[in-house]
Design an enzyme around this catalytic site. Structure first.
Site, PDB file in Angstrom:
ATOM      1  N   ASN A 112     -54.263 -57.524  -7.621  1.00  0.00           N
ATOM      2  CA  ASN A 112     -53.462 -56.406  -8.110  1.00  0.00           C
ATOM      3  C   ASN A 112     -54.240 -55.781  -9.252  1.00  0.00           C
ATOM      4  OD1 ASN A 112     -51.582 -57.469  -6.380  1.00  0.00           O
ATOM      5  ND2 ASN A 112     -50.175 -58.172  -7.964  1.00  0.00           N
ATOM      6  N   TRP A 166     -49.073 -49.716  -4.463  1.00  0.00           N
ATOM      7  CA  TRP A 166     -47.837 -50.083  -5.145  1.00  0.00           C
ATOM      8  C   TRP A 166     -47.261 -48.801  -5.704  1.00  0.00           C
ATOM      9  CZ3 TRP A 166     -44.918 -54.345  -5.253  1.00  0.00           C
ATOM     10  CH2 TRP A 166     -43.806 -54.321  -6.105  1.00  0.00           C
ATOM     11  N   ARG A 187     -46.164 -54.604   2.721  1.00  0.00           N
ATOM     12  CA  ARG A 187     -46.180 -55.847   1.941  1.00  0.00           C
ATOM     13  C   ARG A 187     -44.832 -55.983   1.242  1.00  0.00           C
ATOM     14  NH1 ARG A 187     -47.875 -56.841  -3.748  1.00  0.00           N
ATOM     15  NH2 ARG A 187     -48.272 -59.062  -3.958  1.00  0.00           N
ATOM     16  N   HIS A 198     -42.361 -63.981  -5.833  1.00  0.00           N
ATOM     17  CA  HIS A 198     -42.728 -62.802  -6.617  1.00  0.00           C
ATOM     18  C   HIS A 198     -41.816 -62.789  -7.857  1.00  0.00           C
ATOM     19  CE1 HIS A 198     -44.713 -58.666  -6.311  1.00  0.00           C
ATOM     20  NE2 HIS A 198     -43.946 -58.541  -7.374  1.00  0.00           N
ATOM     21  N   GLU A 223     -52.107 -54.614  -4.733  1.00  0.00           N
ATOM     22  CA  GLU A 223     -51.388 -53.609  -5.514  1.00  0.00           C
ATOM     23  C   GLU A 223     -52.389 -52.732  -6.235  1.00  0.00           C
ATOM     24  OE1 GLU A 223     -48.436 -55.060  -8.267  1.00  0.00           O
ATOM     25  OE2 GLU A 223     -47.569 -56.421  -6.788  1.00  0.00           O
ATOM     26  N   ASN A 283     -47.312 -64.410  -6.032  1.00  0.00           N
ATOM     27  CA  ASN A 283     -47.800 -63.150  -6.573  1.00  0.00           C
ATOM     28  C   ASN A 283     -48.229 -63.319  -8.032  1.00  0.00           C
ATOM     29  OD1 ASN A 283     -48.005 -60.095  -6.555  1.00  0.00           O
ATOM     30  ND2 ASN A 283     -46.534 -60.405  -8.208  1.00  0.00           N
ATOM     31  N   GLU A 284     -49.358 -62.801  -8.381  1.00  0.00           N
ATOM     32  CA  GLU A 284     -49.968 -62.823  -9.727  1.00  0.00           C
ATOM     33  C   GLU A 284     -49.483 -63.943 -10.642  1.00  0.00           C
ATOM     34  OE1 GLU A 284     -49.458 -58.539 -10.611  1.00  0.00           O
ATOM     35  OE2 GLU A 284     -47.733 -59.006 -11.855  1.00  0.00           O
ATOM     36  N   TYR A 289     -54.817 -52.238 -11.822  1.00  0.00           N
ATOM     37  CA  TYR A 289     -54.356 -50.939 -12.296  1.00  0.00           C
ATOM     38  C   TYR A 289     -55.236 -50.341 -13.392  1.00  0.00           C
ATOM     39  CZ  TYR A 289     -49.982 -52.179  -9.956  1.00  0.00           C
ATOM     40  OH  TYR A 289     -49.056 -52.529  -9.024  1.00  0.00           O
TER      41      TYR A 289
END
Ligand SMILES: *[C@@H]1O[C@H](CO)[C@@H](O)[C@H](O)[C@H]1NC(C)=O
Ligand SMILES: *[C@@H]1O[C@H](CO)[C@@H](O)[C@H](O)[C@H]1NC(C)=O
Ligand SMILES: *[C@@H]1O[C@H](CO)[C@@H](O)[C@H](O)[C@H]1NC(C)=O
Ligand SMILES: *[C@@H]1O[C@H](CO)[C@@H](O)[C@H](O)[C@H]1NC(C)=O
Ligand SMILES: *[C@@H]1O[C@H](CO)[C@@H](O)[C@H](O)[C@H]1NC(C)=O
Ligand SMILES: *[C@@H]1O[C@H](CO)[C@@H](O)[C@H](O)[C@H]1NC(C)=O
Length: 508
Positions: A326, A437, A95, A139, A394, A184-185, A328
Site C-alpha cells: 500500500n 484505493w 479487492r 483489515h 492500495e 492488511n498492513e 501513497y
C-alpha cells in the site's frame, strides 16, 4: 478562477516516459482493480448475527471524536448494484476484506450462516461479471471477543484461532477466490494499535501515547507483529497442505510502505533511510524471505523483540506467493541517534529517525503527485528481495469529502502512478497488479468521513440514500480499462469535456 486552475495544473503534470500509455501496454494477465475493506464500507454492523470487532469498539469508545461504520456505505445491502457499477466501469478485479466477526461472531466457535451467505453472494455476483475477487482476511477488524478473552494479537492463542478462521474461508470460498491476503498492513496496525494507541485496539503506555489505559508501547508492537507473522505463516502452510492442489490459488501478506528519501547526502541520513526501510518493510518482509528480523531491529530492540525458534523461522520463511504493498506518499529521513539514549524506548525510538514531509506545491490535504516514489519503492523491493511477485494493493488520492466530483487531483495522481507502474514493469519488476484505493468513498481509518478516496462519491453525512455518483476519476479509469490511450492531452480533454459538456459534474 478556472483559467488559473488550468495553468497551475498543466504545469504540474508529470512529463515522464510513462505519460502516454494504454491498458494494452500491460500484459493481459496483469490485473487492474479497486479496493475497499469490510468495516469501511459494509455497514449492517449489528445485523444478521455480526458482532463487534476492535474497530467497532474503537469508533464507539469516545476516546476520540470519530465517525463509525455502523452504516458506512451500506455495501452489505447495495453490493449487487455496486458490482454492476464495477462491471460497467470495466474493473477486472475487486479487492475486499471479510469481516471475521460476521462469519465467526465470537472469533472462534460457532459459524454464522448468514455471514457466509453474504460473502458467497458477493463472490458469486463478482464471478458472474468476470471480476476476480482478491480477498483479505484481517483489515484492522479483529473480533472484539478475542481481544476481551486473551488480548487478541498480543497472545499466542491468536495463531490457532486465525488459522481456523482462514480454514473456514478457504473451504467455503476458495473454489472461486484465487488470491488471499492474510493481514492488511500489519506494520501500521501494530504501530497505531500498540505503540501510539491512535488506532484500534488503542493500546499504549503513557510515555508514548495519549489516553493509554492499558498496553506497553515498548514491547507490545513487537509481540503483536511476531504473532501476526506466525498466524500468517500458519494459514499459508494450511492453504498449501490442504487446498492448493484443488484450488490453485495464491497467498500473501500486505505491507504499508512510504518511499523514504534521505534528507541530506550525509552517510548518517543515508544509513538512517536504510534503517527506516528495515523497520517499516524489513520487519515483515525479512522474516518471510530470510526467516528472521533485520539485524538492526534485533540490535536496537534487544530483548524486547521476540526471537524466532528454528521451527518458527522455517515456518515463516517462504510462506508467501506474493507481497502486497500500500503506497501513497514520500517522506524525508533524518538520522536521530539521540532517541537511542532514551532509557525506555518504543519502536519509533528504536528506529532513531526523524520523518518529515517534502516541500509541497499542492494543498495540504492532498498527496503530492510523486510517481517516482512508487517507482523507487518497487525498484527497492526488486533489488533487496530478489524480485518477489508484487501487487500494488492500495494507491490513490485523498480529497476532502465535500470536494468536487471533478476530482482532477485524483485523475492526475492515478495517471502518474499507473504510468510509473508501467515503467517499473518494463524495467523487470515482478509486479502483477494494481488496485486503486478506493472503489467508493468509505469510512477512512484516519479521517472518518472527512476525507475521501473513492472513484465513486458517497455522501455519508447528508444523504440517507447513500447514492453513488461517479467522479471524473471513475471516467478516467474506465477509459483506461476500456483500452483508450491515456496521455496528458487526453486528461485535459477529459477535464474540458467534464466542465463544459456535463453540468451534472459541476461542484457539489
Ligand atoms: C499516444 O500513443 C498512441 C499509441 O502509440 C498514439 O496513437 C497517440 O497519438 C499518442 N498520443 C499522444 C498525445 O502522444
Ligand atoms: C485523548 O483524549 C482527548 C480527550 O478525550 C482527545 O481530545 C484526544 O484526541 C485523545 N487522543 C488520542 C490520541 O486518542
Ligand atoms: C513494559 O514491559 C517491560 C518488559 O516486561 C517492562 O520492563 C516495562 O516496565 C513495561 N512498561 C510499562 C509501562 O508497563
Ligand atoms: C468543505 O468542508 C470544509 C471542512 O468542513 C469546509 O471548510 C469547506 O468550506 C467545505 N467546502 C464546501 C464546498 O462546502
Ligand atoms: C532498472 O533495473 C536495473 C536492474 O535492476 C537497475 O539497476 C536500474 O536502476 C533500474 N532503473 C530505474 C530507473 O530504476
Ligand atoms: C470529449 O468529448 C468528445 C465529444 O463528445 C469525445 O469525442 C471525446 O472522446 C471526449 N474525450 C475524452 C478524453 O473523454
Amino acid at each position: 478562477m478556472l483559467k488559473l486552475f488550468f495553468v497551475i495544473n498543466l504545469l504540474a503534470l508529470p512529463a515522464f516516459s510513462y505519460d502516454n500509455f494504454s491498458r494494452d501496454d500491460f500484459p493481459s494477465d496483469f490485473v487492474f482493480g479497486a479496493g475497499t475493506s469490510a468495516y469501511q464500507v459494509e455497514g449492517a454492523a449489528d445485523q444478521d448475527g455480526r458482532k463487534p470487532s476492535i474497530w467497532d469498539t474503537f469508533t464507539h469508545s469516545g476516546k476520540i471524536d470519530r465517525d463509525n461504520g455502523d452504516i458506512a456505505s451500506d455495501v452489505y445491502h447495495k453490493y449487487k448494484d455496486d458490482v454492476r457499477l464495477m462491471a460497467a466501469m470495466g474493473l477486472e478485479a475487486y479487492r475486499f476484506s471479510i469481516s471475521w466477526s460476521r462469519v465467526i461472531p465470537d472469533g472462534k466457535g460457532p459459524v454464522n450462516p448468514k455471514g457466509l451467505q453474504y460473502y458467497n453472494s458477493l463472490i458469486n455476483e463478482l464471478i458472474r461479471y468476470g471480476i476476480k475477487p482478491h480477498v483479505t482476511l484481517h483489515h484492522y477488524d479483529l473480533p472484539q471477543a478475542l481481544e476481551d478473552e486473551y488480548g487478541g494479537w498480543i497472545s499466542k492463542n491468536i495463531v490457532n484461532d486465525f488459522t481456523a478462521y482462514a480454514d473456514l474461508c478457504f473451504r467455503k470460498f476458495g473454489d472461486r477466490v484465487k488470491y488471499w491476503t492474510t493481514i492488511n498492513e500489519p506494520n501500521v496496525f501494530v504501530l497505531g494499535g500498540y505503540d501510539s494507541g491512535f488506532l484500534p485496539p488503542g493500546r499504549c503506555s503513557p510515555a508514548f501515547g495519549d489516553n493509554c489505559s492499558r498496553g506497553n508501547s515498548t514491547t507490545e508492537p513487537y509481540i503483536a507483529a511476531h504473532h501476526i507473522l506466525l498466524a500468517h505463516a500458519s494459514a499459508a502452510r494450511l492453504y498449501r497442505k490442504k487446498y492448493e492442489d484443488q484450488q490453485h490459488g495464491f497467498i500473501g501478506i500486505n505491507i504499508f510502505s512510504y518511499w523514504f528519501v534521505p534528507l541530506t547526502n550525509t552517510v548518517e541520513d543515508i544509513t538512517a533511510t536504510e534503517r527506516a526501510n528495515d523497520f517499516y518493510v524489513g520487519w515483515f518482509v525479512n522474516p518471510l524471505i530470510f526467516g528472521d528480523y533485520p539485524d538492526i531491529m534485533k540490535k536496537n530492540a534487544g530483548s524486547r523483540i521476540p526471537v524466532f525458534t528454528e521451527v518458527e523461522s522455517n515456518l515463516v520463511k517462504g510462506s508467501y506467493d506474493f507481497l502486497g504493498v500500500n503506497h501513497y506518499n514520500v517522506l524525508n529521513v533524518k538520522d536521530n541517534p539521540k532517541s537511542l539514549q532514551m532509557e525506555e524506548r518504543d519502536l519509533v525510538a528504536d528506529m532513531a529517525v526523524q520523518l518529515t514531509s517534502l516541500p509541497r506545491d499542492t494543498p495540504a490535504f492532498e498527496f503530492p503527485v510523486r510517481p517516482w516514489g512508487l517507482q523507487g519503492l518497487l525498484e527497492y523491493l526488486k533489488k533487496k528481495y530478489d524480485n518477489p511477485p508484487l501487487f500494488i494493493h492500495e494507491n490513490g488520492q485523498r480529497t476532502r469529502r465535500n470536494s468536487s466530483l471533478i476530482d482532477w487531483p485524483r485523475v492526475k495522481f492515478l495517471h502518474g502512478y499507473i504510468g510509473a507502474t508501467l515503467d517499473v514493469l518494463r524495467n523487470g519488476s515482478n509486479v502483477r497488479g494494481y488496485f486503486v484505493w478506493s472503489f467508493l468513498d468509505a469510512l477512512e481509518l484516519f479521517d472518518g468521513y472527512e476525507s475521501s478516496y473513492g472513484l465513486y462519491y458517497v455522501d455519508h453525512l447528508d444523504d440517507s440514500d447513500l447514492k453513488r455518483k461517479p467522479k471524473l476519476s471513475a471516467h478516467w479509469y474506465s477509459n483506461f480499462l476500456k483500452r483508450k490511450s491515456m496521455s496528458s492531452e487526453g486528461l485535459i480533454e477529459l477535464l474540458q469535456n467534464a466542465t463544459i459538456v456535463s453540468p451534472a459534474h459541476s461542484l457539489l
